[in-house]
Motif scaffolding. Structure first.
Motif, PDB file in Angstrom:
ATOM      1  N   PHE A 625       0.827  -1.057  -0.090  1.00 17.53           N
ATOM      2  CA  PHE A 625       0.108   0.106  -0.148  1.00 17.53           C
ATOM      3  C   PHE A 625       0.943   1.203   0.088  1.00 17.53           C
ATOM      4  N   GLU A 626       0.704   2.077  -1.072  1.00 17.54           N
ATOM      5  CA  GLU A 626       1.199   3.395  -1.062  1.00 17.54           C
ATOM      6  C   GLU A 626       0.733   4.300   0.056  1.00 17.54           C
ATOM      7  N   GLY A 627       1.741   4.976   0.549  1.00 16.86           N
ATOM      8  CA  GLY A 627       1.298   6.218   1.742  1.00 16.86           C
ATOM      9  C   GLY A 627       1.048   5.655   2.897  1.00 16.86           C
ATOM     10  N   GLU A 628       1.133   4.053   3.141  1.00 17.87           N
ATOM     11  CA  GLU A 628       0.936   3.629   4.559  1.00 17.87           C
ATOM     12  C   GLU A 628       2.238   3.138   5.207  1.00 17.87           C
ATOM     13  N   GLY A 629       2.301   3.658   6.494  1.00 15.48           N
ATOM     14  CA  GLY A 629       3.508   2.983   7.308  1.00 15.48           C
ATOM     15  C   GLY A 629       3.461   1.828   7.936  1.00 15.48           C
ATOM     16  N   HIS A 630       3.724   1.911   9.319  1.00 15.76           N
ATOM     17  CA  HIS A 630       3.552   0.756  10.265  1.00 15.76           C
ATOM     18  C   HIS A 630       2.423   0.670  10.727  1.00 15.76           C
ATOM     19  N   GLY A 631       1.348  -0.081  10.408  1.00 14.26           N
ATOM     20  CA  GLY A 631      -0.055  -0.035  10.945  1.00 14.26           C
ATOM     21  C   GLY A 631      -0.858   0.715   9.880  1.00 14.26           C
ATOM     22  N   PHE A 632      -2.114   0.251   9.214  1.00 12.77           N
ATOM     23  CA  PHE A 632      -2.748   1.028   8.471  1.00 12.77           C
ATOM     24  C   PHE A 632      -3.481   1.993   9.023  1.00 12.77           C
ATOM     25  N   ARG A 633      -3.865   3.201   8.434  1.00 12.87           N
ATOM     26  CA  ARG A 633      -4.500   4.155   9.067  1.00 12.87           C
ATOM     27  C   ARG A 633      -5.771   4.814   8.089  1.00 12.87           C
ATOM     28  N   ARG A 634      -5.636   4.507   6.864  1.00 14.06           N
ATOM     29  CA  ARG A 634      -6.501   5.154   5.734  1.00 14.06           C
ATOM     30  C   ARG A 634      -7.664   3.936   5.806  1.00 14.06           C
ATOM     31  N   ALA A 635      -8.848   4.608   5.580  1.00 14.00           N
ATOM     32  CA  ALA A 635      -9.985   3.651   5.586  1.00 14.00           C
ATOM     33  C   ALA A 635     -10.057   2.630   4.248  1.00 14.00           C
ATOM     34  N   GLU A 636      -9.653   3.276   3.053  1.00 14.26           N
ATOM     35  CA  GLU A 636      -9.627   2.498   1.991  1.00 14.26           C
ATOM     36  C   GLU A 636      -8.614   1.174   1.901  1.00 14.26           C
ATOM     37  N   THR A 637      -7.383   1.470   2.831  1.00 15.76           N
ATOM     38  CA  THR A 637      -6.476   0.322   3.038  1.00 15.76           C
ATOM     39  C   THR A 637      -6.950  -0.604   3.803  1.00 15.76           C
ATOM     40  N   MET A 638      -7.735  -0.174   4.834  1.00 14.65           N
ATOM     41  CA  MET A 638      -8.246  -1.067   5.923  1.00 14.65           C
ATOM     42  C   MET A 638      -9.330  -2.049   5.165  1.00 14.65           C
ATOM     43  N   VAL A 639     -10.153  -1.490   4.292  1.00 14.83           N
ATOM     44  CA  VAL A 639     -11.267  -1.993   3.557  1.00 14.83           C
ATOM     45  C   VAL A 639     -10.572  -3.275   2.786  1.00 14.83           C
ATOM     46  N   ARG A 640      -9.447  -3.008   1.995  1.00 11.29           N
ATOM     47  CA  ARG A 640      -9.237  -3.784   1.288  1.00 11.29           C
ATOM     48  C   ARG A 640      -8.389  -5.054   1.781  1.00 11.29           C
ATOM     49  N   ALA A 641      -7.904  -4.587   2.862  1.00 14.36           N
ATOM     50  CA  ALA A 641      -6.942  -5.633   3.569  1.00 14.36           C
ATOM     51  C   ALA A 641      -7.839  -6.507   4.196  1.00 14.36           C
ATOM     52  N   LEU A 642      -8.980  -6.008   4.859  1.00 13.35           N
ATOM     53  CA  LEU A 642      -9.975  -6.803   5.677  1.00 13.35           C
ATOM     54  C   LEU A 642     -10.601  -7.789   4.527  1.00 13.35           C
ATOM     55  N   GLU A 643     -11.302  -7.304   3.603  1.00 17.69           N
ATOM     56  CA  GLU A 643     -11.843  -8.085   2.446  1.00 17.69           C
ATOM     57  C   GLU A 643     -10.835  -9.239   1.703  1.00 17.69           C
ATOM     58  N   SER A 644      -9.468  -8.829   1.721  1.00 12.79           N
ATOM     59  CA  SER A 644      -8.796  -9.759   1.147  1.00 12.79           C
ATOM     60  C   SER A 644      -8.460 -11.003   1.999  1.00 12.79           C
ATOM     61  N   GLU A 645      -8.405 -10.723   3.433  1.00 15.08           N
ATOM     62  CA  GLU A 645      -8.193 -11.762   4.347  1.00 15.08           C
ATOM     63  C   GLU A 645      -9.357 -12.578   4.520  1.00 15.08           C
ATOM     64  N   LEU A 646     -10.373 -12.016   4.290  1.00 16.76           N
ATOM     65  CA  LEU A 646     -11.514 -12.902   4.365  1.00 16.76           C
ATOM     66  C   LEU A 646     -11.883 -13.942   3.140  1.00 16.76           C
ATOM     67  N   SER A 647     -11.377 -13.124   2.101  1.00 14.34           N
ATOM     68  CA  SER A 647     -11.348 -13.981   0.666  1.00 14.34           C
ATOM     69  C   SER A 647     -10.519 -15.146   0.861  1.00 14.34           C
ATOM     70  N   LEU A 648      -9.267 -14.831   1.643  1.00 17.54           N
ATOM     71  CA  LEU A 648      -8.232 -16.176   1.772  1.00 17.54           C
ATOM     72  C   LEU A 648      -8.894 -17.293   2.435  1.00 17.54           C
ATOM     73  N   TYR A 649      -9.516 -16.980   3.662  1.00 17.83           N
ATOM     74  CA  TYR A 649     -10.012 -17.853   4.426  1.00 17.83           C
ATOM     75  C   TYR A 649     -11.327 -18.579   3.767  1.00 17.83           C
ATOM     76  N   ALA A 650     -12.027 -17.718   2.894  1.00 20.07           N
ATOM     77  CA  ALA A 650     -13.137 -18.439   2.122  1.00 20.07           C
ATOM     78  C   ALA A 650     -12.516 -19.507   1.084  1.00 20.07           C
ATOM     79  N   GLN A 651     -11.517 -18.961   0.666  1.00 16.71           N
ATOM     80  CA  GLN A 651     -10.972 -19.924  -0.521  1.00 16.71           C
ATOM     81  C   GLN A 651     -10.440 -21.413   0.285  1.00 16.71           C
ATOM     82  N   VAL A 652      -9.599 -20.947   1.282  1.00 17.99           N
ATOM     83  CA  VAL A 652      -8.925 -22.191   1.922  1.00 17.99           C
ATOM     84  C   VAL A 652      -9.856 -22.888   2.673  1.00 17.99           C
ATOM     85  N   PHE A 653     -10.667 -22.243   3.321  1.00 15.00           N
ATOM     86  CA  PHE A 653     -11.871 -23.141   4.161  1.00 15.00           C
ATOM     87  C   PHE A 653     -12.976 -23.707   3.420  1.00 15.00           C
ATOM     88  N   GLY A 654     -13.188 -23.221   2.136  1.00 20.36           N
ATOM     89  CA  GLY A 654     -14.440 -23.472   1.439  1.00 20.36           C
ATOM     90  C   GLY A 654     -15.695 -22.934   1.752  1.00 20.36           C
TER      91      GLY A 654
END
Length: 667
Positions: A625-654
């Motif tokens: 993520f451009e413009g992010e440091g140690h720990g995410f602070r921008r709303a759009e970053t956090m949205v993408r990070a959370l949705e990507s994490e859920l997608s990982l679990y969905a694919q691995v866990f069915g």
């Protein structure tokens, strides 16, 4: 607030596939918490996160009549970068009936002065050398410590000055900045109060008569929770400090905070007994096996504050931290009544009023005021309002598990919870183990919509306060000494397997996630165990040798000497424990998330790690993520990070993660 679910039909759906009103945007909008509360006259001020405004920290003003405002609009951002984790970024006084504020602006790290109706005026110069000039933990003073006005006063604070381009080319001193703006273009107008013989310092605290000052110091390789010294110096008529003397602390004694009481006695929190307890002029006030202090990650953190009547406001506890009032004469502590079960290391007092930041398992962090005369506590800022029906939020369980060698492991278990769904009979839920950062830190038991994002969909979460965590005494904290990557990994695995063995979690659907030091524990767990089916690694440490030999910032550059051992003496240990050295051991899919502006855990570590994963056939994804440091602070970053994490679990866990963008996993 969401509509109540009373009377709604309950559907039977597999775990992890439950529809939820807690979406990623909602979780992101409620990320962060108020910090650094303080009084300016009768007004209460604090900083507050603004994820939708680029992640800035806004200064919030609560007037005496209860009205609130954020007087400085975007892009003003009250946040210090001293020791990279920062510290208290503001201070205030009253001048002619109006507040006078000084604050650090994040973008240029300059100290500014502000008064109502004026634009912020820079007080310190910019610097093009290295990381520049940085300031933290300020106090507004004039002469002997009274309220100051422009042209008459000074700001006493910590100055961090880079002398070169490297992260270790830095000096830190106590400094006095003139309030009249004369130093804005003249570095020479900043008056240095101390030399730089100590690598780290906290802001000075002046005695009520202005004649003495105390502050904390420590040096490499110690971290402040390992050992600090409390220094005391006389303040001359000319504002010059005498040669300081050590009055408490040492290499194996951590002084977390020091303050002057109104009667001129010196209070401090020391862990000399094995627990951070309070002392007055060297004598214990309330000896207990619980903490009245904590790890000093940010300069200006405050766990206690003396009140005018002789009592002391305290944040204390074993594990969870309560807000109470200590009577030094009897040693009795009376806790504030209310729904808050966790209080942060920020306190302010005026007269008999106490302001703090509290939260609980069913409420986010709020600014709370306690009137010690009546015992009444009330919310005065950042009031929690349920963004969805509380029935979608987790009901956590405080648990203790048994780890290797019979050691106790503390954890918070958040089972799946959704009022509109149940799972098919006989199905066990997937669980994600959350490893907190630090690692010298702790996961507080508070309402977190990121956790609700998963639990409301039928995915359980277990927050593990593994050996090395704070809140349980120095012995528990020291379990991680030279054992990082071992004890934390073992404790997280022990909790995950215990949940599976007792029938709480599905053994085949366990995951692990964490950021920073928790990212390290996640990656190390994927290389050292076969417990987890996948993992989410956020802004991690992956290569101990690189991180310990110049790749990180100065504050933590020698941290590994206690966590792992001296690099020169045990280089093989650094290599053996590093996930980057053992990418061939990873067989579980993973998601790696990184801020490109991170100077604490730099992206170069991720890039080396990923290069060693190339062609190994392990499904994974990397998002930087451009413009992010140690720990995410921008709303759009956090949205993408959370949705990507859920997608990982969905694919691995069915799982059926309807409406979530699919994370592309490469090999």
């Amino acid at each position: 607030m969401g509509e109540p679910v009373t009377g709604r039909e309950v559907r039977t759906l597999p775990y992890g596939s439950w529809p939820s009103p807690v979406d990623a945007a909602l979780a992101a909008a409620h990320d962060g918490k108020p910090e650094f509360v303080g009084f300016v006259g009768d007004e209460v001020w604090w900083t507050e996160p603004r994820p939708a405004e680029g992640g800035r920290r806004a200064l919030v003003r609560r007037r005496a009549d209860g009205t609130q405002e954020s007087p400085l609009p975007a892009p003003w951002n009250a946040r210090s970068r001293v020791i990279e984790y920062g510290g208290r970024p503001w201070a205030g006084a009253v001048l002619d009936g109006e507040p006078l504020l000084v604050f650090v602006n994040f973008a240029d790290q300059r100290l500014y002065r502000w008064r109502p109706g004026d634009d912020p005026l820079p007080l310190t110069p910019a610097s093009a050398v290295g990381g520049g000039l940085r300031w933290a933990d300020p106090q507004v003073l004039s002469g002997r410590g009274g309220p100051a006005g422009p042209g008459t006063g000074e700001v006493w604070c910590v100055l961090e000055e880079f002398t070169g381009e490297g992260p270790g080319d830095v000096r830190r001193v106590l400094a006095a900045v003139p309030l009249d703006g004369s130093a804005a273009a003249d570095r020479g107008a900043v008056r240095e109060l101390t030399d730089h013989r100590h690598r780290f310092v906290t802001g000075p605290r002046l005695s009520p008569d202005g004649r003495r000052a105390v502050w904390l110091t420590w040096d490499h390789p110690r971290m402040p929770w390992d050992g600090t010294e409390l220094l005391l110096a006389e303040v001359g008529e000319d504002g010059v400090l005498s040669a300081p003397e050590v009055v408490a602390g040492g290499p194996e004694e951590s002084i977390a905070q020091a303050e002057w009481a109104p009667d001129g006695s010196l209070l401090y929190a020391s862990d000399r007994s094995g627990w951070w307890n309070l002392y007055r002029d060297g004598e214990p006030l309330c000896p207990r096996e619980e903490e009245f202090g904590g790890p000093l990650w940010k300069l200006g953190q405050r766990w206690f504050a003396p009140l005018d009547g002789g009592t002391v406001a305290v944040v204390h506890g074993r594990g969870a931290a309560a807000l109470g009032v200590l009577d030094p004469e009897t040693g009795e502590v009376v806790d504030a009544a209310g729904p808050w079960t966790e209080f942060d290391a920020t306190l302010a007092v005026r007269g008999e009023r106490v302001v703090a930041v509290g939260a609980g398992p069913y409420s986010a962090h709020e600014v709370v005021e306690l009137d010690t005369r009546t015992g009444r506590a009330r919310v005065i800022g950042a009031a929690h309002e349920d963004p969805v029906d509380p029935a979608y939020c987790p009901e956590p369980l405080i648990r203790a598990f048994t780890g290797p060698d019979g050691r106790e492991i503390h954890a918070h278990v958040h089972p799946p919870r959704n009022p509109g769904c149940v799972a098919p009979q006989g199905e066990l839920p997937p669980y994600v183990v959350w490893a907190h950062g630090g690692p010298t830190s702790r996961a507080p038991l508070v309402l977190d919509l990121e956790i609700a994002y998963f639990t409301s969909r039928g995915i359980g979460v277990a927050e593990v306060n593994y050996g090395g965590s704070t809140g349980y005494g120095r012995e528990y904290r020291n379990r991680l000494r030279e054992r990082w990557g071992v004890v934390d990994v073992e404790d997280c695995a022990a909790v995950a397997l215990a949940l599976a063995d007792e029938g709480t979690a599905d053994r085949a659907r366990l995951a692990i996630r964490g950021g920073s030091a928790g990212g390290w524990t996640t990656a190390a767990s994927l290389t050292a165990t076969d417990v987890y089916a996948c993992g989410t690694i956020l802004y991690p440490i992956l290569d101990l040798t690189g991180w310990g030999s110049g790749e990180t910032h100065d504050f933590e550059s020698r941290y590994l000497e206690t966590l792992v051992g001296p690099l020169a003496e045990v280089p093989e240990r650094y290599a053996e424990r590093s996930p980057a050295e053992h990418a061939d051991r990873i067989t579980a899919p993973f998601l790696l998330l990184q801020g490109l502006d991170d100077v604490i855990c730099p992206p170069a570590q991720c890039e080396r790690f990923l290069a060693r994963m190339t062609g190994r056939g392990v499904p994974h994804a990397y998002i930087a993520f451009e413009g992010e440091g140690h720990g995410f602070r921008r709303a759009e970053t956090m949205v993408r990070a959370l949705e990507s994490e859920l997608s990982l679990y969905a694919q691995v866990f069915g799982l059926d993660a309807a409406g979530i963008p699919t994370l592309e996993l490469g090999t």
